[in-house]
Scaffold this motif. Structure first.
Motif, PDB file in Angstrom:
ATOM      1  N   PHE A  88      -0.077 -34.317 -19.969  1.00 30.90           N
ATOM      2  CA  PHE A  88      -1.516 -34.069 -19.920  1.00 30.90           C
ATOM      3  C   PHE A  88      -2.281 -35.334 -19.527  1.00 30.90           C
ATOM      4  CE2 PHE A  88      -5.636 -33.938 -22.239  1.00 30.90           C
ATOM      5  CZ  PHE A  88      -6.217 -32.880 -21.554  1.00 30.90           C
ATOM      6  N   GLU A  89      -1.879 -36.471 -20.062  1.00 29.86           N
ATOM      7  CA  GLU A  89      -2.553 -37.732 -19.732  1.00 29.86           C
ATOM      8  C   GLU A  89      -2.366 -38.099 -18.255  1.00 29.86           C
ATOM      9  OE1 GLU A  89      -2.387 -40.492 -23.662  1.00 29.86           O
ATOM     10  OE2 GLU A  89      -0.452 -39.716 -22.988  1.00 29.86           O
ATOM     11  N   TYR A  90      -1.150 -37.906 -17.748  1.00 29.18           N
ATOM     12  CA  TYR A  90      -0.926 -38.149 -16.321  1.00 29.18           C
ATOM     13  C   TYR A  90      -1.739 -37.183 -15.462  1.00 29.18           C
ATOM     14  CZ  TYR A  90       2.963 -41.435 -17.071  1.00 29.18           C
ATOM     15  OH  TYR A  90       3.736 -42.519 -17.410  1.00 29.18           O
ATOM     16  N   GLU A  91      -1.801 -35.932 -15.872  1.00 28.48           N
ATOM     17  CA  GLU A  91      -2.578 -34.941 -15.124  1.00 28.48           C
ATOM     18  C   GLU A  91      -4.040 -35.390 -15.008  1.00 28.48           C
ATOM     19  OE1 GLU A  91      -2.124 -31.246 -17.136  1.00 28.48           O
ATOM     20  OE2 GLU A  91      -0.183 -30.784 -16.201  1.00 28.48           O
ATOM     21  N   ASN A  92      -4.592 -35.887 -16.106  1.00 31.19           N
ATOM     22  CA  ASN A  92      -5.984 -36.345 -16.094  1.00 31.19           C
ATOM     23  C   ASN A  92      -6.176 -37.529 -15.157  1.00 31.19           C
ATOM     24  OD1 ASN A  92      -6.903 -34.394 -17.838  1.00 31.19           O
ATOM     25  ND2 ASN A  92      -6.702 -35.659 -19.681  1.00 31.19           N
ATOM     26  N   LEU A  93      -5.211 -38.451 -15.165  1.00 32.66           N
ATOM     27  CA  LEU A  93      -5.296 -39.610 -14.271  1.00 32.66           C
ATOM     28  C   LEU A  93      -5.263 -39.161 -12.810  1.00 32.66           C
ATOM     29  CD1 LEU A  93      -5.170 -42.746 -13.808  1.00 32.66           C
ATOM     30  CD2 LEU A  93      -2.671 -42.474 -13.765  1.00 32.66           C
ATOM     31  N   PHE A  94      -4.308 -38.303 -12.484  1.00 27.37           N
ATOM     32  CA  PHE A  94      -4.157 -37.864 -11.091  1.00 27.37           C
ATOM     33  C   PHE A  94      -5.342 -36.989 -10.657  1.00 27.37           C
ATOM     34  CE2 PHE A  94       0.700 -38.068 -11.959  1.00 27.37           C
ATOM     35  CZ  PHE A  94       0.669 -39.451 -11.823  1.00 27.37           C
ATOM     36  N   LYS A  95      -5.861 -36.193 -11.589  1.00 25.89           N
ATOM     37  CA  LYS A  95      -7.013 -35.334 -11.287  1.00 25.89           C
ATOM     38  C   LYS A  95      -8.237 -36.184 -10.942  1.00 25.89           C
ATOM     39  CE  LYS A  95      -7.345 -31.856 -14.041  1.00 25.89           C
ATOM     40  NZ  LYS A  95      -7.619 -31.098 -15.297  1.00 25.89           N
TER      41      LYS A  95
END
Length: 282
Positions: free
Chosen positions: A66-73
């Motif tokens: 989830f944290e990576y998803e937020n960064l990439f988003k």
């Protein structure tokens, strides 16, 4: 435009991070189950205080999907490509989690550094230099795949107490090492940490002998750059290491950086390594 991101474990200096516009993803540091973010809520000096003075247990945890998803988003819409360089998959699930998160984005690429600290830092640094010069994502990724097996990463640690507390060595091993004044070198080989040569005696003398062993008469060294990365060693110790490097090899660039919370958590204070690239893959 290409954005380079990396896990906080790459241990590059704030100056390099700012100069090359690298974004870091902080790992988690858990102290008695309280959660801190590496380099944001906690520093290595805090860890040494918690462990040495307060006797608390300290460990690290991976960044979740989830944290990576937020960064990439956040980054993906603003760049032609985002290249994320992760802590080696042999040390953590960071790479796996980042890879899963990247599948939602057409322009996000995740690279397994197979290393830690400035072993990963070499990879991040080169990616950022290439991005700054306008290289294409495919060029950058191909180059990183070529240099990753060539990175030579190792450290010497002054105390095995932190390894013992982290469950990476027994109390008897740690006691024996302290009694005999043994300073083991830790090497990254094939994406995993192994114990290398064991030095004995005064830390400064051990560290100079370690530098000599790594680089004297070594014709497989790429002399473009070497990192001296340490967890708050004294300026005098670091200077001795720099002088030893200059005595035995001629690197174009010697970069000093301070180890972040991950190395500090597992290895403790007075840990120092020299990290460079080889000409060949081993």
């Amino acid at each position: 435009m290409i954005k380079i991101t990396a896990d906080s474990t790459c241990d590059l200096s704030p100056e390099i991070i700012e100069q090359l516009d690298i974004s870091l993803m902080p790992l988690h540091v858990l102290i008695n189950e309280e959660d801190f973010r590496d380099g944001i809520d906690i520093t290595p000096k805090d860890i040494f205080r918690y462990v040495s003075e307060e006797g608390k247990t300290c460990k690290t945890a991976a960044v979740n999907v989830f944290e990576y998803e937020n960064l990439f988003k956040e980054l993906s819409p603003h760049y032609d490509a985002v290249i994320h360089i992760s802590l080696g998959s042999g040390f953590s699930s960071c790479y796996q989690n980042a890879k899963i998160a990247s599948e939602q984005f057409d322009n996000v690429f995740v690279v397994d550094s197979s290393n830690l600290s400035t072993g990963s830092g070499h990879v991040v640094y080169e990616a950022a230099l290439m991005a700054k010069k306008g290289a294409q994502p495919e060029e950058i990724i191909k180059h990183l795949e070529e240099i990753i097996p060539k990175v030579d990463a190792s450290f010497v640690i002054d105390t095995m107490e932190y390894l013992r507390k982290g469950g990476r060595c027994s109390g008897i091993e740690a006691f024996g090492a302290t009694l005999l004044r043994i300073k083991p070198s830790i090497e990254v080989v094939d994406g995993k940490m192994i114990v290398g040569k064991k030095y004995r005696g005064n830390f400064d003398r051990c560290i100079v002998n370690y530098v000599k062993d790594r680089i004297e008469n070594n014709d497989d060294i790429d002399y473009s750059r070497v990192f001296i990365t340490h967890s708050y060693c004294s300026p005098e110790t670091v200077q001795k290491v720099r002088e030893a490097i200059e005595q035995y090899a001629s690197f174009e660039e010697i970069i000093e950086t301070t180890a972040g919370c991950t190395i500090s958590t597992h290895c403790g204070p007075n840990t120092l390594g020299i990290l460079y690239k080889r000409k060949s893959k081993k």
